[in-house]
Design a protein around this motif. Structure first.
Motif, PDB file in Angstrom:
ATOM      1  N   UNK A  66       0.820  -1.219   0.000  1.00 48.17           N
ATOM      2  CA  UNK A  66       0.000   0.000   0.000  1.00 48.17           C
ATOM      3  C   UNK A  66       0.854   1.270   0.000  1.00 48.17           C
ATOM      4  N   UNK A  67       1.964   1.343   0.774  1.00 49.51           N
ATOM      5  CA  UNK A  67       2.791   2.554   0.728  1.00 49.51           C
ATOM      6  C   UNK A  67       3.373   2.839  -0.656  1.00 49.51           C
ATOM      7  N   UNK A  68       3.626   1.778  -1.444  1.00 51.13           N
ATOM      8  CA  UNK A  68       4.137   1.969  -2.806  1.00 51.13           C
ATOM      9  C   UNK A  68       3.081   2.678  -3.656  1.00 51.13           C
ATOM     10  N   UNK A  69       1.827   2.271  -3.494  1.00 50.57           N
ATOM     11  CA  UNK A  69       0.730   2.905  -4.239  1.00 50.57           C
ATOM     12  C   UNK A  69       0.584   4.362  -3.814  1.00 50.57           C
ATOM     13  N   UNK A  70       0.704   4.631  -2.515  1.00 51.22           N
ATOM     14  CA  UNK A  70       0.641   6.019  -2.041  1.00 51.22           C
ATOM     15  C   UNK A  70       1.718   6.877  -2.703  1.00 51.22           C
ATOM     16  N   UNK A  71       2.930   6.329  -2.758  1.00 51.86           N
ATOM     17  CA  UNK A  71       4.042   7.079  -3.360  1.00 51.86           C
ATOM     18  C   UNK A  71       3.788   7.337  -4.844  1.00 51.86           C
ATOM     19  N   UNK A  72       3.330   6.308  -5.552  1.00 51.84           N
ATOM     20  CA  UNK A  72       3.091   6.457  -6.988  1.00 51.84           C
ATOM     21  C   UNK A  72       1.938   7.414  -7.268  1.00 51.84           C
ATOM     22  N   UNK A  73       0.906   7.391  -6.414  1.00 55.12           N
ATOM     23  CA  UNK A  73      -0.232   8.304  -6.604  1.00 55.12           C
ATOM     24  C   UNK A  73       0.219   9.752  -6.437  1.00 55.12           C
ATOM     25  N   UNK A  74       1.065  10.012  -5.418  1.00 53.60           N
ATOM     26  CA  UNK A  74       1.577  11.370  -5.209  1.00 53.60           C
ATOM     27  C   UNK A  74       2.469  11.808  -6.365  1.00 53.60           C
ATOM     28  N   UNK A  75       3.197  10.845  -6.943  1.00 50.02           N
ATOM     29  CA  UNK A  75       4.181  11.159  -7.971  1.00 50.02           C
ATOM     30  C   UNK A  75       3.567  11.249  -9.369  1.00 50.02           C
ATOM     31  N   UNK A  76       2.642  10.324  -9.676  1.00 48.40           N
ATOM     32  CA  UNK A  76       2.166  10.175 -11.049  1.00 48.40           C
ATOM     33  C   UNK A  76       0.843  10.870 -11.328  1.00 48.40           C
TER      34      UNK A  76
END
Length: 464
Positions: free
Chosen positions: A147-157
């Motif tokens: 889930x933290x990976x998805x959070x990071x990608x959502x903020x980035x992408x």
């Protein structure tokens, strides 16, 4: 010869073709004999165009969700794919019989073999064997870890242009492609090559569909119908499997297969990974775009949800978001009205059966109309109204079949819901979503397997 002669000649040919068409389909229906023996009434259905049937019309002229065919034809009716009648099921008890109670009698369509040996198209034994190794990838602990990976990608992408404008569906497709690519394959050159091969199927969905439904046509133009692109994707994936990037779903699947007493072949692992990325891309992007459209149409829902999400603090965890019931209800209600897959994969009856009182012969093609079921007035109050409180009722879980039913329910459901939940939280905490031009309804159509907007819809993301 005069123009008049050719006009008359063409009219005669058309009339003869229509007469032959009617005679042929009448003969087929007499052989099939879809009738209720207790009442003697014949099943209702469509009248197809000559030879091609009527199902193909959905792929060139997508039908809108407001076209409620089942209300006119009943809970079970037939349509045509070329010369084959296809039964369309809306009735809840019949759906449960097909997917749960008598599932061994309804195998997935033989044409599904062209999709590879994966969970989407596997027979009952292969499905059970593969599911045993795949399910650990989507257990609660595994999903919480990524889930933290998805959070990071959502903020980035998921960031709009300088103007703040986005094309809703295209932005969701691009974001989900990158997110699933990193979750499944990682971020390497081989991983990018696999994702590039996958992109062909997204951009040429009509040809990919025909390859799936009519496998023989792919032999005549392998590149046009995606055969060559699929082979290139498999080659890149084979290289990636030799040393998978740690903490990816591919690495977990390879490890799970190695630890199982039967295990999966390299081809099965490859096929399942591609199935996760292709099917997951379409379904998750469709669901995410539907949610963004709902927020534009119902600003009060958006405002309430943003307030609840902001109350969780600066960085809510996976478990924090799971506890927000209103967020869960909004997602479920959106997927009820706009299911990513409005029609489930076709199945074929092995033996004769009876559904809704009608005799169903062996070797009959059957599909489940998820949209019709999810909007049926017998199962939902105000079925066409967006109302998250629908899922406050204990019966909602029984009648919601967006993710399938029974043992063959979508195994990656938990992953899809997590990506949607984390992404919506990230977007609403940062932006307010407004339509560029006024919209008074969500116009969606079903075509090429998944639900998508009938035409491009643009939104403006602004800091609230």
């Amino acid at each position: 010869m005069s123009t008049l002669f050719w006009v008359i000649f063409i009219l005669i040919v058309v009339v003869i073709a229509r007469v032959l068409n009617a005679a042929y389909y009448a003969w087929v229906m007499r052989r099939v004999n879809l009738c209720r023996t207790d009442r003697g009434e014949h099943m209702k259905g469509t009248y197809p165009s000559f030879f091609f049937g009527d199902v193909l019309r959905d792929f060139f002229y997508p039908s809108k969700l407001t076209d409620k065919q089942f209300l006119r034809r009943g809970n079970i009716y037939y349509r045509w794919f070329f010369w084959k009648p296809i039964l369309t099921i809306v009735d809840h008890d019949s759906i449960r019989r097909i997917l749960v109670e008598n599932k061994s009698n309804y195998r997935k369509s033989a044409n599904a073999d062209t999709g590879g040996d994966n969970l989407l198209v596997a027979d009952a034994y292969t499905f059970k064997r593969q599911a045993r190794m795949v399910r650990p990838l989507f257990e609660q602990e595994s999903i919480e870890n990524i889930a933290p990976v998805v959070n990071r990608l959502a903020e980035l992408l998921f960031v709009p242009k300088s103007s703040g404008e986005i094309d809703v569906y295209s932005s969701c497709i691009s974001y989900i492609r990158e997110t699933l690519g990193e979750l499944i394959y990682g971020d390497t050159l081989e991983a990018r090559a696999v994702i590039s091969a996958q992109r062909y199927f997204e951009e040429n969905s009509k040809f990919s569909f025909f390859r799936f439904m009519i496998p023989a046509v792919a032999r005549f133009a392998p590149r046009l119908f995606g055969v060559q692109q699929a082979e290139e994707g498999f080659k890149s994936l084979s290289k990636l499997m030799q040393k998978p990037q740690p903490n990816t779903l591919l690495a977990q699947l390879c490890r799970s297969s190695a630890e199982d007493h039967e295990g999966m072949s390299h081809v099965e692992i490859q096929s399942n990974c591609l199935a996760f990325s292709i099917a997951g891309l379409d379904s998750t992007a469709s669901a995410l775009s539907s949610l963004l459209l709902v927020f534009m149409l119902y600003p009060d829902v958006q405002a309430r949800l943003r307030k609840e999400l902001l109350s969780l603090g600066p960085a809510p965890s996976y478990q924090d978001l799971k506890k927000v019931k209103y967020l869960s209800n909004v997602i479920k209600e959106t997927l009820r009205l706009y299911p990513p897959f409005p029609i489930l994969l076709p199945r074929v009856s092995k033996k004769s059966d009876r559904l809704c009182g009608y005799y169903i012969p062996a070797k009959m093609n059957v599909v489940i109309n998820v949209v019709g079921h999810n909007r049926h007035p017998s199962y939902w109050t105000s079925p066409d109204t967006f109302d998250p409180s629908h899922f406050d009722s204990p019966k909602a879980k029984e009648y919601s079949i967006t993710w399938g039913e029974g043992a063959q329910k979508c195994v990656a459901k938990r992953l899809g819901v997590m990506i949607i939940r984390q992404t919506i939280s990230s977007i609403l905490r940062r932006y307010e979503i407004k339509p560029i031009s006024h919209i008074n309804e969500i116009s969606m159509s079903r075509a090429f397997g998944t639900l998508r907007p009938t035409k491009p819809i643009f939104a403006k993301l602004s800091v609230p």
